[in-house]
Design a protein around this motif. Structure first.
Motif: not given
Length: 461
Positions: A6, A11, A19, A22, A48, A55
């Motif tokens: 990613p 973002i 996310l 993506q 990230l 996440v």
């Protein structure tokens, strides 16, 4: 080949959804092929500069979309080649095959005659509400009142406001899971559990955590450990003989499981489709933890297969969620079938058929002992099946295939497996799906296979 990753510069808010998008584009474009293992939540969050919660929400969204799967202890994997789970039973009976693969109650022409009589009665007594109304609250108040009577025979005394009438056990189980286990969450269950639960978890987007079991079912300490080390939202359990290993959980164990669930504030889903068929059983787990247990039972496996109706009891905290999810998945149970079930409860036919089934199963359990002896198989006097561990080097695939070649269909044990823990090959054998003569003949084939040396199938080329 460069591994796709990613791009943090792309973002946008909300970050979890950006996310997830993506990842979805990369999967659709083939940059992340089927089976690719994704970074751990913590690793990706660090790379990230996002929170672990962000996440986790992104991965939950991908699970909801059916693009990845989460496997306890292994990680998250791209899932683009969805493989439908095959049922452990034959979808139809073929020729002269003795079908011991599908779990059915014992049935005789008497069962069909009783259904015909009930339909005749219904033709003259069908209430307008059951034939013409779209509103569940108009149709079912009387049925829920009658359900209280039947549930009392199952060991519970709920208020009718907490009861939903469902189209059998599968509908009740699905609604209960949807009510307590959102996409991305984890549900604990027996390591050898309900075969329908496995594909259902995939379809609804939640994960399964198989727990260690013994001769009574789930071990409370295993549930406690899972709750302390994983984000468990609910536990699904079948404590009364209908589970694959045909075990009956004792009252002390039920109380202990209820206490673990209460300590960790998780929901309990209790499947009890045999209900009053099982003699001398302890009260349901719902009796010990009524504030968090969604309990369901049905008539299909104890009266007649065509009576596809059941009851789902939900605590106050889940009543609204259950009602909403039942509406969007079923709208309501089929009123005409509910009328027959209610009639049979009131006039005693349902309990009469339960007693008949108990006696029929006793005769079949006698056949099991005569043919298989006092072997290592697991069963119960009121079980519709037995669980047969395979000795030595025998594999399920080969054993099931050899039985099929000799005209007997049985269910492989792997279809019920929910854990990657040490696995002992076994098969499930239905006792109610054929005549007594066919059962004896089918068990004879299985007994001979158990005594012989394991064979590998040779394919002609």
């Amino acid at each position: 080949m460069t591994i796709w990753y990613p791009d943090p510069s792309l973002i946008r808010r909300p970050a979890y959804l950006s996310l997830a998008d993506q990842f979805a584009r990369a999967i659709h474009d083939g940059q992340l092929p089927h089976g690719t293992r994704l970074p751990t939540h913590r690793r990706l969050a660090y790379d990230l500069k996002l929170s672990v919660q962000t996440v986790s929400r992104a991965y939950e969204e991908l699970i909801r979309r059916g693009l990845i799967s989460g496997e306890i202890g292994r990680g998250s994997f791209v899932q683009t080649m969805r493989r439908e789970v095959e049922p452990p039973y034959l979808p139809e009976r073929l020729g002269e095959l003795i079908d011991l693969s599908i779990l059915k109650p014992v049935c005789e022409p008497m069962h069909l005659e009783k259904l015909k009589e009930a339909l005749g009665w219904l033709g003259a007594n069908l209430p307008a509400s059951s034939g013409l109304s779209f509103r569940p609250n108009v149709v079912f108040p009387r049925h829920r009142t009658i359900a209280v009577e039947w549930l009392r025979a199952c060991g519970l005394a709920p208020s009718q406001q907490n009861i939903s009438v469902t189209n059998g056990a599968t509908a009740a189980m699905t609604v209960a899971l949807m009510s307590v286990a959102p996409p991305g969450s984890t549900v604990a269950t027996e390591a050898i559990g309900h075969h329908t639960l496995i594909p259902l978890a995939s379809y609804l987007g939640f994960n399964l955590h198989g727990l260690a079991i013994d001769e009574q079912g789930i071990i409370p300490e295993a549930l406690d450990e899972a709750c302390r080390t994983s984000d468990i939202r609910a536990v699904f359990v079948q404590p009364s003989v209908i589970n694959p290993t045909a075990t009956l959980m004792h009252g002390v164990r039920r109380s202990a499981l209820a206490e673990v669930a209460r300590r960790h504030d998780i929901a309990i889903i209790e499947g009890d489709v045999l209900g009053p068929l099982v003699e001398d059983r302890p009260p349901p787990i719902a009796y010990f933890a009524p504030e968090r247990t969604l309990y369901y039972t049905s008539f299909t496996k104890i009266t007649a297969p065509g009576l596809r109706i059941g009851y789902l009891v939900a605590p106050d905290r889940y009543v609204a969620a259950v009602a909403n999810r039942h509406l969007v998945t079923n709208w309501m149970a089929t009123p005409i079938v509910a009328e027959i079930a209610s009639k049979w409860v009131v006039d005693g036919t349902a309990m009469e058929l339960v007693h008949w089934q108990r006696a029929a199963l006793a005769r079949r359990q006698t056949i099991v002992k005569e043919v298989l002896g006092e072997g290592e198989y697991l069963t119960h006097p009121q079980a519709l099946h037995l669980w047969l561990p395979l000795p030595g080097s025998r594999t399920e695939e080969s054993f099931v295939a050899q039985a099929r070649l000799q005209g007997v269909a049985i269910a492989p044990g792997a279809s019920f497996r929910t854990s990657d823990a040490l696995w002992l090959p076994a098969v499930r054998i239905s006792l109610g799906s054929t005549t007594e003569g066919e059962l004896r003949a089918g068990l004879g084939v299985i007994a001979r296979l158990m005594m012989g040396e394991p064979e590998h199938l040779l394919l002609a080329i």
